[in-house]
Design an enzyme around this catalytic site. Structure first.
Site, short mmCIF file in Angstrom:
data_model
loop_
_atom_site.label_atom_id
_atom_site.label_comp_id
_atom_site.label_asym_id
_atom_site.label_seq_id
_atom_site.Cartn_x
_atom_site.Cartn_y
_atom_site.Cartn_z
N ALA A 14 2.98 -9.25 -2.92
CA ALA A 14 3.83 -8.72 -3.99
C ALA A 14 4.62 -7.55 -3.41
O ALA A 14 4.08 -6.47 -3.19
CB ALA A 14 2.96 -8.25 -5.16
N GLY A 18 8.87 -0.94 -1.71
CA GLY A 18 8.36 0.34 -1.25
C GLY A 18 7.63 0.21 0.07
O GLY A 18 7.44 -0.88 0.60
N ASP A 20 4.44 0.77 0.80
CA ASP A 20 3.08 0.22 0.76
C ASP A 20 3.07 -1.30 0.89
O ASP A 20 2.43 -1.85 1.79
CB ASP A 20 2.37 0.64 -0.53
CG ASP A 20 2.22 2.15 -0.64
OD1 ASP A 20 2.02 2.80 0.40
OD2 ASP A 20 2.31 2.67 -1.77
N SER A 21 3.76 -1.98 0.00
CA SER A 21 3.76 -3.44 0.04
C SER A 21 4.49 -3.96 1.28
O SER A 21 4.14 -5.02 1.81
CB SER A 21 4.39 -4.02 -1.23
OG SER A 21 5.70 -3.53 -1.43
N CYS A 108 1.15 -3.71 -17.17
CA CYS A 108 1.94 -4.46 -16.20
C CYS A 108 1.05 -5.13 -15.16
O CYS A 108 1.22 -6.31 -14.84
CB CYS A 108 2.94 -3.53 -15.53
SG CYS A 108 4.04 -4.34 -14.35
N CYS A 204 8.46 2.89 -14.59
CA CYS A 204 9.67 2.48 -13.88
C CYS A 204 10.85 2.22 -14.82
O CYS A 204 12.00 2.39 -14.42
CB CYS A 204 9.37 1.23 -13.06
SG CYS A 204 8.82 -0.19 -14.05
#
EC number: 2.8.1.13
Length: 365
Positions: A14, A18, A20-21, A108, A204
């Site tokens: 996913a 950013g 991290d992903s 979410c 967001c």
């Protein structure tokens, strides 16, 4: 390098755009896995283009695609706007109108990022879904268990308490044992341009933090004025709509009094905001609903000593929990806690392990 311990697999990552992903995708690709990147467009693209530190729209979709291109992995952008609005934004708005303090990131993760995205990953033939969350999955005697991230400053376990046992078996969290600095160094090592990209903000879809504009856009004329009443029973003034208030709030009440006052209760039925001294915020016990339990079954009338978090930014507090039917629990603090807000999550821990959690109701004492 963190290795998942899996044989070569097809793994959907996913990708939010950013660091991290993106680091997760690069890490798994280097380990020889067949990586597929998926980015979800969750809300209005036009709203997000000019917004800094957003996620899942605008510039972030572009960044995710650029990372995928650099790694040479397939990348898909899925339009989840309608699902996101139905599952997250509408609930966010309705919660405020009910006098609650909503937690959209948990909604979410539960409905869009895990339930729907896992379904999509399976349809693509993937063996696993990996995310950039800072939590750990450890295999116990009875299957997968959820633990806090090793870096307390980045731990995201509070936001993932709704993850089911079945979902945990399918999910992978490669960053759970890393710090944010270590993740950025990994991204730099892989030559990713997002290595120094700032973190996204929590909500967001709320431009500039103005959640009231989102509510008024979706539910026009929702700011109905009403009474502000002291907990001792006398009227102090008028409020401009319950959406403007949350439990524990002190600033912006617009009333003068001989001591500091805080919002201690919101009554949506009668459209009343109750205020009182700081001591009126103390809560000894409360009820949580829609409990998701990840540990061994609790017997009826059994009491369990645990640690609980009622806000993501607060440290865990010692408490005693007991089961109330199939999906409710009573939580009793060992020492009273302030500002327990309906609509927020109560996440239950045993040390670093997440036992489960639920949503705080109005049944507060």
């Amino acid at each position: 390098m963190i290795n998942l311990g899996d044989k070569q697999s097809t793994i959907v990552v996913a990708m939010s755009g950013g660091v991290d992903s993106s680091a997760v995708a690069a890490m798994l690709h280097e380990q020889g896995h067949n990586v597929i990147g998926i980015t979800l467009q969750l809300y209005d693209h036009g709203m997000a283009v000019g917004k800094k530190n957003a996620c899942c729209a605008g510039q972030d979709i572009y960044d995710a695609k650029m990372v995928a291109n650099k790694l040479g992995i397939p990348h898909y952008v899925l339009d989840y706007e309608s699902k996101f609005k139905e599952s997250v934004i509408d609930n966010f708005v309705d919660s405020y109108l009910q006098g609650e303090t909503p937690l959209p990131c948990v909604r979410c993760n539960k409905s869009v990022k895990f339930r729907d995205l896992i379904k999509t990953a399976r349809e693509l033939g993937a063996d696993k879904l990996a995310t950039g969350h800072y939590v750990r999955k450890i295999n116990g005697d009875n299957g997968a268990e959820l633990y806090t991230g090793l870096d307390p400053a980045k731990d995201q376990s509070y936001f993932l308490f709704t993850t089911t046992k079945e979902q945990l078996e399918y999910l992978r969290f490669p960053l759970g044992g890393l710090t944010k600095d270590e993740t950025r160094k990994l991204a730099s090592k892989f030559g990713l341009e997002v290595a120094d990209k700032p973190d996204s903000q929590d909500i967001c879809f709320v431009p500039d933090g103005n959640y009231k504009s989102v509510i008024n856009k979706i539910r026009p004329n929702s700011s109905e004025s009403g009474k502000i009443i002291h907990v001792n029973g006398f009227k102090l003034g008028e409020h401009s709509g319950i959406i403007n208030y949350t439990i524990g709030q002190r600033r912006g009440l617009g009333i003068a009094y001989n001591e500091p006052l805080y919002v201690v209760k919101i009554d949506p039925k009668d459209n009343i905001v109750y205020v009182g001294p700081e001591s009126a915020l103390n809560v000894q016990e409360f009820i949580i609903r829609d409990v998701n339990w990840l540990a061994d079954e609790i017997k009826d009338n059994e009491k369990l000593e645990v640690a609980v978090k009622i806000r993501s930014t607060r440290p865990p507090r010692l408490a005693e929990i007991s089961k109330l039917g199939d999906d409710k629990m009573k939580v009793k603090f060992l020492c009273a806690e302030k500002a327990v807000a309906p609509g927020q999550a109560c996440v239950i821990y045993a040390g670093e392990r997440v036992l489960g959690g639920g949503w705080i109701t109005r049944e507060i004492r």
